[in-house]
Design a protein around this motif. Structure first.
Motif, PDB file in Angstrom:
ATOM      1  N   ALA A 172      66.068  27.305  69.009  1.00 52.06           N
ATOM      2  CA  ALA A 172      65.567  26.127  69.734  1.00 52.06           C
ATOM      3  C   ALA A 172      66.610  25.626  70.725  1.00 52.06           C
ATOM      4  O   ALA A 172      66.298  25.335  71.886  1.00 52.06           O
ATOM      5  N   LYS A 173      67.869  25.568  70.286  1.00 51.23           N
ATOM      6  CA  LYS A 173      68.935  25.093  71.187  1.00 51.23           C
ATOM      7  C   LYS A 173      69.029  26.008  72.405  1.00 51.23           C
ATOM      8  O   LYS A 173      69.146  25.544  73.542  1.00 51.23           O
ATOM      9  N   GLN A 174      68.984  27.314  72.159  1.00 42.83           N
ATOM     10  CA  GLN A 174      69.100  28.271  73.279  1.00 42.83           C
ATOM     11  C   GLN A 174      67.927  28.144  74.255  1.00 42.83           C
ATOM     12  O   GLN A 174      68.112  28.179  75.470  1.00 42.83           O
ATOM     13  N   LEU A 175      66.726  27.996  73.713  1.00 43.89           N
ATOM     14  CA  LEU A 175      65.543  27.887  74.584  1.00 43.89           C
ATOM     15  C   LEU A 175      65.625  26.613  75.427  1.00 43.89           C
ATOM     16  O   LEU A 175      65.284  26.609  76.607  1.00 43.89           O
ATOM     17  N   ILE A 176      66.091  25.539  74.810  1.00 44.83           N
ATOM     18  CA  ILE A 176      66.187  24.260  75.541  1.00 44.83           C
ATOM     19  C   ILE A 176      67.215  24.390  76.673  1.00 44.83           C
ATOM     20  O   ILE A 176      66.977  23.968  77.804  1.00 44.83           O
ATOM     21  N   ARG A 177      68.364  25.037  76.377  1.00 44.99           N
ATOM     22  CA  ARG A 177      69.393  25.212  77.423  1.00 44.99           C
ATOM     23  C   ARG A 177      68.917  26.178  78.503  1.00 44.99           C
ATOM     24  O   ARG A 177      69.249  26.026  79.676  1.00 44.99           O
ATOM     25  N   ALA A 178      68.133  27.178  78.082  1.00 46.13           N
ATOM     26  CA  ALA A 178      67.671  28.193  79.053  1.00 46.13           C
ATOM     27  C   ALA A 178      66.811  27.570  80.145  1.00 46.13           C
ATOM     28  O   ALA A 178      66.689  28.128  81.224  1.00 46.13           O
ATOM     29  N   GLY A 180      67.347  24.471  81.263  1.00 42.43           N
ATOM     30  CA  GLY A 180      68.124  23.474  81.997  1.00 42.43           C
ATOM     31  C   GLY A 180      68.247  22.117  81.342  1.00 42.43           C
ATOM     32  O   GLY A 180      68.730  21.169  81.969  1.00 42.43           O
ATOM     33  N   PHE A 181      67.843  21.980  80.094  1.00 39.32           N
ATOM     34  CA  PHE A 181      68.018  20.696  79.390  1.00 39.32           C
ATOM     35  C   PHE A 181      69.217  20.793  78.449  1.00 39.32           C
ATOM     36  O   PHE A 181      69.585  21.884  78.018  1.00 39.32           O
ATOM     37  N   GLU A 182      69.760  19.655  78.110  1.00 41.30           N
ATOM     38  CA  GLU A 182      70.841  19.628  77.133  1.00 41.30           C
ATOM     39  C   GLU A 182      70.287  19.091  75.811  1.00 41.30           C
ATOM     40  O   GLU A 182      69.762  17.977  75.764  1.00 41.30           O
ATOM     41  N   PRO A 183      70.356  19.891  74.723  1.00 40.39           N
ATOM     42  CA  PRO A 183      69.831  19.360  73.453  1.00 40.39           C
ATOM     43  C   PRO A 183      70.833  18.433  72.762  1.00 40.39           C
ATOM     44  O   PRO A 183      71.948  18.848  72.448  1.00 40.39           O
ATOM     45  N   LEU A 184      70.452  17.186  72.559  1.00 41.30           N
ATOM     46  CA  LEU A 184      71.249  16.313  71.689  1.00 41.30           C
ATOM     47  C   LEU A 184      70.784  16.621  70.274  1.00 41.30           C
ATOM     48  O   LEU A 184      69.584  16.784  70.047  1.00 41.30           O
ATOM     49  N   LEU A 185      71.707  16.693  69.337  1.00 38.82           N
ATOM     50  CA  LEU A 185      71.310  17.072  67.979  1.00 38.82           C
ATOM     51  C   LEU A 185      71.210  15.845  67.087  1.00 38.82           C
ATOM     52  O   LEU A 185      72.112  14.988  67.102  1.00 38.82           O
ATOM     53  N   SER A 186      70.119  15.751  66.323  1.00 39.16           N
ATOM     54  CA  SER A 186      70.025  14.643  65.370  1.00 39.16           C
ATOM     55  C   SER A 186      71.133  14.816  64.331  1.00 39.16           C
ATOM     56  O   SER A 186      71.580  15.936  64.071  1.00 39.16           O
ATOM     57  N   ALA A 187      71.567  13.721  63.738  1.00 41.16           N
ATOM     58  CA  ALA A 187      72.682  13.784  62.771  1.00 41.16           C
ATOM     59  C   ALA A 187      72.237  14.505  61.500  1.00 41.16           C
ATOM     60  O   ALA A 187      71.045  14.586  61.190  1.00 41.16           O
ATOM     61  N   SER A 188      73.233  15.020  60.765  1.00 45.20           N
ATOM     62  CA  SER A 188      72.937  15.747  59.522  1.00 45.20           C
ATOM     63  C   SER A 188      72.131  14.886  58.560  1.00 45.20           C
ATOM     64  O   SER A 188      71.259  15.370  57.843  1.00 45.20           O
ATOM     65  N   SER A 189      72.445  13.594  58.547  1.00 47.39           N
ATOM     66  CA  SER A 189      71.794  12.732  57.564  1.00 47.39           C
ATOM     67  C   SER A 189      70.403  12.260  58.025  1.00 47.39           C
ATOM     68  O   SER A 189      69.713  11.575  57.270  1.00 47.39           O
ATOM     69  N   ASP A 190      69.992  12.618  59.242  1.00 44.07           N
ATOM     70  CA  ASP A 190      68.682  12.174  59.727  1.00 44.07           C
ATOM     71  C   ASP A 190      67.578  13.011  59.066  1.00 44.07           C
ATOM     72  O   ASP A 190      67.490  14.215  59.284  1.00 44.07           O
ATOM     73  N   CYS A 191      66.763  12.344  58.281  1.00 37.19           N
ATOM     74  CA  CYS A 191      65.699  13.043  57.558  1.00 37.19           C
ATOM     75  C   CYS A 191      64.382  12.342  57.862  1.00 37.19           C
ATOM     76  O   CYS A 191      64.341  11.111  57.986  1.00 37.19           O
ATOM     77  N   CYS A 192      63.307  13.123  57.981  1.00 33.40           N
ATOM     78  CA  CYS A 192      62.011  12.518  58.314  1.00 33.40           C
ATOM     79  C   CYS A 192      61.435  11.742  57.132  1.00 33.40           C
ATOM     80  O   CYS A 192      60.462  11.027  57.277  1.00 33.40           O
ATOM     81  N   SER A 193      62.003  11.951  55.934  1.00 35.50           N
ATOM     82  CA  SER A 193      61.649  11.236  54.697  1.00 35.50           C
ATOM     83  C   SER A 193      60.447  11.814  53.957  1.00 35.50           C
ATOM     84  O   SER A 193      60.061  11.288  52.914  1.00 35.50           O
ATOM     85  N   ALA A 194      59.855  12.902  54.473  1.00 33.27           N
ATOM     86  CA  ALA A 194      58.645  13.434  53.826  1.00 33.27           C
ATOM     87  C   ALA A 194      58.928  13.887  52.393  1.00 33.27           C
ATOM     88  O   ALA A 194      58.146  13.622  51.475  1.00 33.27           O
ATOM     89  N   LEU A 195      60.055  14.564  52.205  1.00 35.79           N
ATOM     90  CA  LEU A 195      60.366  15.109  50.878  1.00 35.79           C
ATOM     91  C   LEU A 195      60.506  13.976  49.856  1.00 35.79           C
ATOM     92  O   LEU A 195      59.929  14.032  48.765  1.00 35.79           O
TER      93      LEU A 195
END
Ligand code: SF4
Ligand code: SF4
Length: 379
Positions: A172-178, A180-195
């Motif tokens: 995903a990171k490579q496709l986003i850069r390919a 011309g966008f810069e991917p900002l990454l969500s933090a390790s602790s960021d969870c959608c809470s579904a689990l």
């Protein structure tokens, strides 16, 4: 009480028991919350075995909010779960939700893989789950675009994605850069809470949602992109502080720069698994097909039983009930009969479940995310 949802419920189709059906579970939760039913192990099993695929909710003519009912039932029952599975669920969910916890899980994987995989105990499941996590690839990366658009997007990594689906995240990171966008990454602790929510840890789930909202409200940008459909489904239901959430397939297709890329041809037959969490989003499924159609010569087949859950949802990946194995085996049989080169799935939980099912049949077929295949053909 009409019962129209029953034939759509995966656990009911394998057991033919009312307690394993949506209607049965609703009656059980109601009786339990109204103190007319004791917290017996049988009640716990019926609540835990639900995969939260929400097929029942999608077909219900009365629009019953089954997800809210099963989550409330699990939350109320949680203290009556046997101690070991309860501790295991709590430990894993809290660990996945922190950077330190994720590092400890990654460090413990080699040990977990050595545990006995042939038992149906929680430790046996842990060993199978650990063995299902693929090693990180060293494929040639896709070239980043020579001119950047100056825009950023937030790539939602997801707690389990960072431990279990690093290759899809790299793609995903490579496709986003390919493009011309810069991917900002969500933090390790960021969870959608579904689990946490589906395990009945409702307070912890609310805390995770609040953290996400507070962080995102401070971001100066942008679109949020998710790659795991389970996380995406949950993010669609949350207040994302004004940020627009996209499924990665839809986001890529909407970008002109992406549509100018030319993937190499691949003369292979692949089987596409559509996760239950994508059934509510037909536009994302269509986008996934359109992206794969860009790979010349690729033959894409859908599972003929795509409407049936693979059994990975809810807390089934961590502490499975008997019906989970039957559902997984049904998928393994479909894969074996299809005689394909590769299986694709856009949800990390389903990919792990399918790998575990195939492992039991001692059959090796790669199961990867559709964007991983796309990245391979563009590298
Ligand atoms: S969510 Fe899925 S497994 Fe659970 S009751 Fe509904 S259809 Fe059955
Ligand atoms: S959940 Fe909906 S479809 Fe299922 S029995 Fe109740 S009313 Fe009927």
């Amino acid at each position: 009480m009409c019962g129209l949802c029953l034939p759509h419920c995966p656990t009911y189709t394998v057991s033919q028991q009312e307690g394993e059906s949506p209607r049965g579970r609703i009656s059980l939760v109601k009786a339990f919350l109204e103190d007319q039913l004791d917290p017996s192990p049988a009640l716990g099993q019926h609540l835990q075995s639900c995969t939260t695929c929400l097929k029942c909710q999608q077909v219900c003519p009365a629009k019953v909010d089954f997800e809210a009912i099963i989550d409330a039932g699990r939350s109320a029952y949680r203290q009556h779960l046997p101690l070991f599975p309860r501790l295991l669920q709590t430990l894993l969910i809290h660990s996945l939700g922190s950077r330190l916890g994720q590092m400890m899980i990654k460090a413990g994987l080699p040990l977990a893989r050595r545990l006995n995989r042939s038992t149906t105990s929680p430790l046996g499941q842990l060993a199978r789950l650990a063995a299902s996590i693929p090693k990180r690839n060293n494929n040639t990366p896709i070239k980043a675009a020579s001119r950047l658009s100056g825009q950023s997007v937030l790539l939602f990594q997801g707690c389990s994605g960072q431990v279990m689906d690093q290759n899809a995240l790299d793609s995903a990171k490579q496709l986003i850069r390919a493009i011309g966008f810069e991917p900002l990454l969500s933090a390790s602790s960021d969870c959608c809470s579904a689990l946490a929510q589906h395990a009945g840890l409702s307070d912890y789930a609310r805390k995770q949602q609040l953290q996400l909202r507070q962080k995102w409200a401070k971001l100066p940008c942008c679109d949020v992109i998710s790659i795991a459909s389970g996380c995406g489904n949950q993010l669609d239901q949350l207040d994302t502080a004004g940020l627009k959430h996209w499924d990665i397939h839809q986001w890529l297709l909407a970008e002109d720069a992406f549509n100018k890329l030319k993937p190499r041809s691949l003369n292979k037959k692949v089987l596409l698994h559509v996760p239950c969490s994508l059934h509510a989003n037909p536009a994302a499924v269509a986008a996934m097909h359109q992206l794969l159609a860009k790979i010349p010569q690729l033959e894409v087949h859908e599972f003929n039983d795509n409407l049936h859950c693979c059994g990975a949802g809810g807390v089934q990946l961590i502490t499975p009930e008997a019906s989970n194995y039957a559902l997984a085996q049904r998928k393994a049989q479909t894969i074996a009969a299809a005689e394909v080169d590769l299986v694709l799935s856009a949800n990390v939980g389903c990919s792990s479940q399918l790998r575990m099912a195939l492992d039991r049949r001692v059959q090796k077929i790669d199961i990867i995310h559709p964007i991983e295949l796309l990245a391979r053909q563009l590298s």
